[in-house]
Design an enzyme around this catalytic site. Sequence first.
Site, PDB file in Angstrom:
ATOM      1  N   ARG A 165       2.903   0.249 -23.801  1.00 48.95           N
ATOM      2  CA  ARG A 165       2.465   1.282 -24.741  1.00 48.95           C
ATOM      3  C   ARG A 165       3.075   0.941 -26.098  1.00 48.95           C
ATOM      4  NH1 ARG A 165       4.440   3.967 -20.085  1.00 48.95           N
ATOM      5  NH2 ARG A 165       2.829   5.141 -18.937  1.00 48.95           N
ATOM      6  N   LYS A 188       7.872   6.188 -20.209  1.00 51.10           N
ATOM      7  CA  LYS A 188       7.915   7.651 -20.175  1.00 51.10           C
ATOM      8  C   LYS A 188       8.938   8.137 -19.158  1.00 51.10           C
ATOM      9  CE  LYS A 188       3.133   8.487 -21.649  1.00 51.10           C
ATOM     10  NZ  LYS A 188       1.842   9.085 -21.266  1.00 51.10           N
ATOM     11  N   HIS A 256      -3.703   0.983 -28.172  1.00 52.70           N
ATOM     12  CA  HIS A 256      -3.620   1.439 -26.786  1.00 52.70           C
ATOM     13  C   HIS A 256      -4.713   0.805 -25.936  1.00 52.70           C
ATOM     14  CE1 HIS A 256      -1.822   4.000 -23.783  1.00 52.70           C
ATOM     15  NE2 HIS A 256      -3.014   4.454 -23.427  1.00 52.70           N
ATOM     16  N   ARG A 259      -3.628  -2.226 -24.048  1.00 54.48           N
ATOM     17  CA  ARG A 259      -2.962  -1.952 -22.759  1.00 54.48           C
ATOM     18  C   ARG A 259      -4.009  -1.736 -21.674  1.00 54.48           C
ATOM     19  NH1 ARG A 259       1.420   0.692 -19.950  1.00 54.48           N
ATOM     20  NH2 ARG A 259       0.785   2.658 -18.998  1.00 54.48           N
ATOM     21  N   HIS A 282       3.144   3.664 -14.307  1.00 56.19           N
ATOM     22  CA  HIS A 282       2.560   4.955 -13.951  1.00 56.19           C
ATOM     23  C   HIS A 282       3.392   5.629 -12.867  1.00 56.19           C
ATOM     24  CE1 HIS A 282      -1.740   3.756 -15.414  1.00 56.19           C
ATOM     25  NE2 HIS A 282      -0.984   4.228 -16.384  1.00 56.19           N
ATOM     26  N   TYR A 291      -8.651   2.711 -13.403  1.00 56.23           N
ATOM     27  CA  TYR A 291      -9.090   1.357 -13.744  1.00 56.23           C
ATOM     28  C   TYR A 291     -10.095   0.815 -12.745  1.00 56.23           C
ATOM     29  CZ  TYR A 291      -5.511   1.544 -17.254  1.00 56.23           C
ATOM     30  OH  TYR A 291      -4.770   1.917 -18.344  1.00 56.23           O
TER      31      TYR A 291
END
Length: 310
Positions: A165, A188, A256, A259, A282, A291
């Site tokens: 990211r 994150k 983005h 990515r 994730h 995806y």
Amino acid sequence: MADQPDDIGLSHPAQALAVRWASFLAHDRRRSPHTVRAYVATAHRFLEFLGRHRGEEIGRYGLLTLPASDLRAFLADRRASGLGASSAAREMSAVRAFLSFAAEDLGEIPQLPRTRAPKRPRTLPRPASPDDALALAEEAGSASEDWTAARDMAILLLLYGSGLRIAEAMGLPASVLPIGRTLRVTGKRNKTRVVPVVDAVREAITAYTQACPYPLTGSTPLFLGARGGPLNADLVRRSVRSARRRLGLPDSLTPHALRHSFATHLLAGGADLRSLQELLGHASLSSTQIYTQVDAAQLLDIYRHAHPRA
């Protein structure tokens, strides 16, 4: 002069300028060998076309006074030969860069003829092709003469090559140097993961660190702003918008999106969802499963265009 043979372009005096441009791209601008070959081939192709189109030799001074109609004629000729919109836009970008070099080589201020490069038709957002992703990074890396262009190229290649990211790239400390085969990234919720670093990404980061005029040590951010402070991600997005506009690429190709392209290309290449989840950072597998929908949509699109019964 109108009855000159079509191969008049083979002995243009301006071809020597194209040879010097190759050295400039490779050594001064640090463009990749692939880019140098492609750009210089375009320059020679452009000179040969002008010879046929104008029925005369093309010298380097003649490049300073070309009308926009000559560029449009070249573009039309390339499109007629089957060149796609994105490739034609990249070819026009190379021609403009060559004309700028020609002017600067003669001590003139570049005044390029105005013409629009072809735009892709607006479609639903989809992952960028590898060629478009690399072209975007290299175009951003040629936007200026100073070290910030090398910085922008390194960032964009990192997003595409390692699936980061943009906030994760901005958060990397200088202590990650020297870059090895892998990189530990904090994402994150302070979750850390290890991502691969391919040669092209490592080389781009090395080129940036060598060009950066500020010390890169310890907890200092790896990517710095023009004044040596932390880099604002909006500046990277602005660089991408400018490069995207010059290349005629779709508005959906954002930092983005690089990515997303990383993930989609890995999945298409056979990566399993669990591994992809780890590489993307994730927390839930359901976030990664989107995806598979993107990839299925691509396959359906190919089927509809290729199958005689579709």
